[in-house]
Design an enzyme around this catalytic site. Structure first.
Site, PDB file in Angstrom:
ATOM      1  N   TYR A  52       0.847  -1.191   0.000  1.00 23.94           N
ATOM      2  CA  TYR A  52       0.000   0.000   0.000  1.00 23.94           C
ATOM      3  C   TYR A  52       0.882   1.241   0.000  1.00 23.94           C
ATOM      4  CZ  TYR A  52      -4.250  -2.723   0.962  1.00 23.94           C
ATOM      5  OH  TYR A  52      -5.310  -3.600   0.887  1.00 23.94           O
ATOM      6  N   GLU A  53       0.318   2.334  -0.481  1.00 27.08           N
ATOM      7  CA  GLU A  53       1.067   3.570  -0.702  1.00 27.08           C
ATOM      8  C   GLU A  53       1.706   4.128   0.563  1.00 27.08           C
ATOM      9  OE1 GLU A  53      -0.052   8.047  -2.256  1.00 27.08           O
ATOM     10  OE2 GLU A  53      -1.345   6.372  -2.827  1.00 27.08           O
ATOM     11  N   SER A  54       1.170   3.780   1.714  1.00 29.63           N
ATOM     12  CA  SER A  54       1.692   4.311   2.972  1.00 29.63           C
ATOM     13  C   SER A  54       3.043   3.723   3.366  1.00 29.63           C
ATOM     14  CB  SER A  54       0.680   4.051   4.090  1.00 29.63           C
ATOM     15  OG  SER A  54       0.282   2.695   4.099  1.00 29.63           O
ATOM     16  N   GLY A  55       3.545   2.753   2.594  1.00 29.17           N
ATOM     17  CA  GLY A  55       4.857   2.177   2.880  1.00 29.17           C
ATOM     18  C   GLY A  55       4.809   0.818   3.535  1.00 29.17           C
ATOM     19  N   GLY A 132      -0.905   8.177  -5.302  1.00 29.88           N
ATOM     20  CA  GLY A 132       0.165   7.474  -6.010  1.00 29.88           C
ATOM     21  C   GLY A 132      -0.246   6.883  -7.337  1.00 29.88           C
TER      22      GLY A 132
END
Length: 251
Positions: A52-55, A132
């Protein structure tokens, strides 16, 4: 075998989940894409590596996340890295097999709009924005789009190109330096669309049970081409529906 009734949203989500293979790395968008990816991991693709984009890398949440910032993603991840590392090392370097995205608008060349409806300077609706998605659409080895089908969503030309699909046709991705293959499949609550190998324009290649090609064409804002030998999507199995409904709270 299916013995229980299913909805159009359910067959869309199940069909999308089936496009993911075990062992793939998948960059997951929130919403319908997240539901489909988590369903795949809980059914036929237990080794699906979700990012996921949050890392959060290799996350295996025990419920659907509410957003990319939901703590469940970090709690259940193999590791959490800074967001720039996700994009610079994993995504832009071409290390992600598939990006799973949604859209507010999509056009005949699978360009995605999640920015505004109407004129950018004076929009009728301001949407959540890019996030993203532009990088996912640019750099994943392939992209799958999951969205509900309507003339309002499937338009001749998007009001704003948030994420490039196939631009205006053959060769555009290469000219723009986009390394991934772009959208290879668009899965909706009516059927499946795929880009024509020559023109890169979306073509209807499959319909869900009980849906006809004319119904899909009527819900599309351009003159949608229909492939010869149009396929019919296999129905969701009872097992797939059971897992999906436990995920969404519909059980």
């Amino acid at each position: 075998m299916t013995t229980v009734a299913w909805t159009s949203d359910e067959i869309m989500t199940v069909t999308a989940s089936r496009s993911l293979r075990d062992g793939m790395s998948c960059f997951v968008g929130i919403g319908l894409p997240s539901t489909a990816a988590n369903l795949a991991r809980r059914t036929h693709a237990p080794g699906l590596w979700m990012i996921y984009e949050s890392g959060t890398l290799g996350t295996v949440p025990d419920r659907l996340p509410l957003s990319i910032g939901d703590g469940i993603l970090a709690d259940a991840a193999d590791t959490v890295v800074p967001v720039p590392e996700v994009f610079n090392y994993w995504l832009q370097a071409g290390r992600i097999d598939v990006g799973f995205l949604g859209a507010a608008q999509l056009d005949r060349y699978a360009n995605i709009n999640t920015t505004v409806i109407g004129d950018y300077a004076d929009p009728r609706v301001r949407l959540p924005g890019a996030g993203g998605a532009p990088e996912i659409a640019a750099s994943c080895r392939e992209v799958v789009v999951v969205m509900r089908h309507s003339r309002r969503a499937f338009v001749e030309r998007v009001d704003f190109v948030t994420s490039v699909g196939h631009g205006s046709g053959p060769g555009d991705r290469e000219r723009l330096g986009l390394r991934g293959a772009g959208p290879v499949r668009v899965i909706t609550d009516l059927g499946v669309l795929e880009p024509d190998p020559r023109t890169r324009e979306l073509v209807l290649t499959g319909v869900h049970p009980g849906v006809g090609a004319d119904e899909v064409r009527a819900a599309t804002g351009w003159d949608l081409a229909v492939a010869e030998g149009l396929e019919v999507t296999p129905e969701p199995t009872d097992a797939e529906l059971s897992v999906l409904r436990s995920l969404t709270g519909a059980a």
